[in-house]
Structures are given as C-alpha cells and as structure tokens.
Design a protein around this motif. Structure first.
Motif, short mmCIF file in Angstrom:
data_model
loop_
_atom_site.label_atom_id
_atom_site.label_comp_id
_atom_site.label_asym_id
_atom_site.label_seq_id
_atom_site.Cartn_x
_atom_site.Cartn_y
_atom_site.Cartn_z
N LEU A 144 -17.67 4.53 -9.36
CA LEU A 144 -17.23 3.26 -8.55
C LEU A 144 -15.94 2.65 -9.28
CD1 LEU A 144 -20.52 1.68 -7.74
CD2 LEU A 144 -18.98 2.77 -6.11
N PHE A 145 -16.06 2.54 -10.73
CA PHE A 145 -14.74 1.97 -11.23
C PHE A 145 -13.66 2.78 -11.18
CE2 PHE A 145 -12.30 0.57 -14.94
CZ PHE A 145 -12.48 -0.93 -14.76
N ASN A 146 -13.79 3.94 -11.22
CA ASN A 146 -12.39 5.05 -11.00
C ASN A 146 -12.06 5.02 -9.68
OD1 ASN A 146 -12.36 5.64 -13.75
ND2 ASN A 146 -13.84 7.44 -13.65
N THR A 147 -13.04 4.94 -8.70
CA THR A 147 -12.71 4.76 -7.29
C THR A 147 -12.06 3.67 -6.94
OG1 THR A 147 -14.72 6.29 -6.81
CG2 THR A 147 -13.81 4.86 -4.94
N ALA A 148 -12.22 2.43 -7.55
CA ALA A 148 -11.31 1.05 -7.29
C ALA A 148 -9.93 1.21 -7.64
CB ALA A 148 -12.27 0.07 -8.15
N MET A 149 -9.91 1.96 -8.58
CA MET A 149 -8.51 2.19 -9.05
C MET A 149 -7.56 3.06 -8.11
SD MET A 149 -6.13 1.72 -11.23
CE MET A 149 -4.73 2.27 -12.33
N HIS A 150 -8.43 4.19 -7.69
CA HIS A 150 -7.69 5.13 -6.70
C HIS A 150 -7.51 4.46 -5.28
CE1 HIS A 150 -7.73 8.38 -9.50
NE2 HIS A 150 -8.88 8.48 -9.73
N LEU A 151 -8.54 3.66 -5.05
CA LEU A 151 -8.47 3.19 -3.63
C LEU A 151 -7.32 1.90 -3.60
CD1 LEU A 151 -9.58 2.36 -0.76
CD2 LEU A 151 -11.16 0.75 -1.94
N GLY A 152 -7.04 1.37 -4.86
CA GLY A 152 -5.91 0.21 -5.21
C GLY A 152 -4.71 1.18 -4.81
N ILE A 153 -4.47 2.11 -5.67
CA ILE A 153 -3.33 2.79 -5.57
C ILE A 153 -2.91 3.21 -4.15
CG2 ILE A 153 -2.15 5.14 -6.26
CD1 ILE A 153 -3.63 4.82 -8.81
N ALA A 154 -4.08 3.75 -3.24
CA ALA A 154 -4.09 4.23 -1.90
C ALA A 154 -3.29 3.13 -1.07
CB ALA A 154 -4.97 4.95 -1.50
N LEU A 155 -4.14 1.97 -1.25
CA LEU A 155 -3.54 0.62 -0.48
C LEU A 155 -2.29 0.03 -0.78
CD1 LEU A 155 -7.16 -1.26 -0.62
CD2 LEU A 155 -6.10 -0.25 1.44
N GLY A 156 -1.99 0.05 -2.17
CA GLY A 156 -0.78 -0.37 -2.49
C GLY A 156 0.45 0.62 -2.11
N THR A 157 0.29 1.79 -2.24
CA THR A 157 1.33 2.66 -1.39
C THR A 157 1.57 2.37 0.03
OG1 THR A 157 0.64 4.37 -3.06
CG2 THR A 157 1.99 5.06 -0.99
N ALA A 158 0.46 2.14 0.62
CA ALA A 158 0.32 1.69 2.33
C ALA A 158 1.08 0.58 2.26
CB ALA A 158 -1.16 1.68 2.67
N LEU A 159 0.95 -0.73 1.58
CA LEU A 159 1.50 -1.82 1.50
C LEU A 159 3.09 -1.70 1.52
CD1 LEU A 159 -1.08 -4.25 -0.28
CD2 LEU A 159 -0.43 -4.26 2.25
N THR A 160 3.52 -0.75 0.91
CA THR A 160 4.99 -0.35 0.70
C THR A 160 5.71 -0.24 1.95
OG1 THR A 160 4.66 1.08 -1.11
CG2 THR A 160 6.89 1.10 -0.12
N ALA A 161 5.05 -0.12 3.11
CA ALA A 161 5.53 -0.07 4.34
C ALA A 161 5.77 -1.53 4.83
CB ALA A 161 4.35 0.60 5.35
N LEU A 162 5.04 -2.37 4.34
CA LEU A 162 5.27 -3.93 4.65
C LEU A 162 6.39 -4.95 3.85
CD1 LEU A 162 1.56 -4.95 5.20
CD2 LEU A 162 3.12 -4.42 6.95
N VAL A 163 6.25 -4.33 2.50
CA VAL A 163 7.23 -5.22 1.59
C VAL A 163 8.51 -4.37 1.51
CG1 VAL A 163 5.23 -6.22 0.57
CG2 VAL A 163 6.22 -4.10 -0.36
#
Length: 211
Positions: A144-163
C-alpha cells in the motif's frame, strides 16, 4: 488488504505524506524537464546534467538518513521537507528574477539542496510509517505504501495539465514555457508543507511491535 492498518495514525499519516511526496515529484519533474529545454533552450545533455545534480544531492541526503539509523526519528524527514521547501522557494525566486538568463551553473545550489532534502525524506518516511505495523500485515502495508507513491506520481503528472499546459497549450515558445513554470515551485512548496504537517502523525521513535 486489512483495513485495520488505517486505524493507526502513524500508518494513515505516513500514507498521506507518501501520496504528497509522489504528487510533488510527478508535478515537478515533468514540468522541470519542459522548462529546462523549451523555456531555457538547454540541450537534452544539459538538462540531464541538471537532473544529475539533483540526484547527487538526493544521494547525499539519503546517505545521511541511512547513517542516522533512526536516531532522530520523525525530526529527520521533517527537516528534509523544510530544507526542500526553502530550496524550492529559492529556486522559484531565482527563476522569476532571471527569466531567460537563468543558467545551469547559477541554479546548481538550490537544485542540489532540493535533492538533498528529498533524499532525507524517502527512507525515514517509509521506516516510520511502517514501524508499528504488525508483522503479519507487513506485506500488505508495504504494498500500500509503494502504491501511494506511484498513485501520487500519476496524479502529479496529470496535474501538469492544470499548472503548466493550461498556460502553454503545448506551444514550444520559450517565454510561454518560462511563464508557465513560475508557479510550479510554489505549488510544489505547498505540497511539501502539507507533507511536513502530516509527518506529525509519525511515531517519535522508530520502534517496531517486536520492540
């Protein structure tokens, strides 16, 4: 997945901090690559050197964290987060002031410090988040801890479209790419501040149930 894992404040807080960690990494590294090459006109080689400088700092921070062997408990990753916030703020101010005149050598210090601070966070954050997990739940908790990191990276990359891309619209124009990046260090700094606050949920000492 045993839901009882989330009953512990240290695991839930650590998971949330790890999610923030991944989120800021996904947001920063994607936009930084575009800024260095399209905004400042650096070659791929020079942009790669910038990443090497950050990695050298991260290696130094991780080495210090490993040698401390839990002596400073949650103070170590919290200090690393504060160092990264300060370095990111310095980099943001330098970027805003220099605009097109920013060069690799001039930004070496804040870039190395950003890596150094992040290096102090990774290992201790994992150790402290999982320190009080029961041995029979260790596998699930680690996954779960490793999944949180990968999920965060995916969301952060997606947020690139916003910022970032909301400003550039995919244009290679250097000025547009520089302007789009100006807000990124402050977004990342805000995520770091949230991550720092979440670290108060971590145990004061890196002890395990067996201890």
């Amino acid at each position: 997945m045993p839901l009882s894992l989330f009953h512990g404040r240290q695991f839930s807080g650590g998971m949330a901090a790890q999610l923030m960690h991944g989120l800021l990494c996904g947001l920063f590294f994607m936009t930084w690559t575009l800024y260095l090459q399209q905004g400042l006109g650096m070659s791929p080689v020079h942009a790669a050197i910038a990443f090497v400088l950050l990695s050298v700092g991260e290696l130094a921070g991780a080495t210090i964290a490993a040698k401390s062997a839990g002596r400073f408990a949650r103070r170590l990753p919290r200090t690393g987060a504060l160092i990264t916030i300060a370095a990111m703020a310095g980099y943001g101010l330098q970027t805003a002031a220099g605009q097109a005149d920013v060069n690799l050598l001039g930004t070496a210090a804040p870039v190395v410090l950003i890596g150094f601070g992040l290096g102090m966070v990774g290992g201790p954050l994992a150790d402290l988040s999982l320190a009080k997990v029961l041995h029979e739940n260790a596998g699930s908790a680690s996954g779960l801890f490793n999944t949180a990191m990968h999920l965060g990276i995916a969301l952060g990359t997606a947020l690139t479209a916003l910022v970032f891309f909301a400003t550039t619209d995919g244009s290679p124009d250097a000025a547009l790419n520089r302007d789009a990046f100006l807000t990124v260090p402050w977004w990342v700094g805000s995520l770091l501040a949230v991550m720092w606050a979440l670290m108060f949920c971590l145990p004061r000492q890196a002890t395990t149930p067996a201890d």
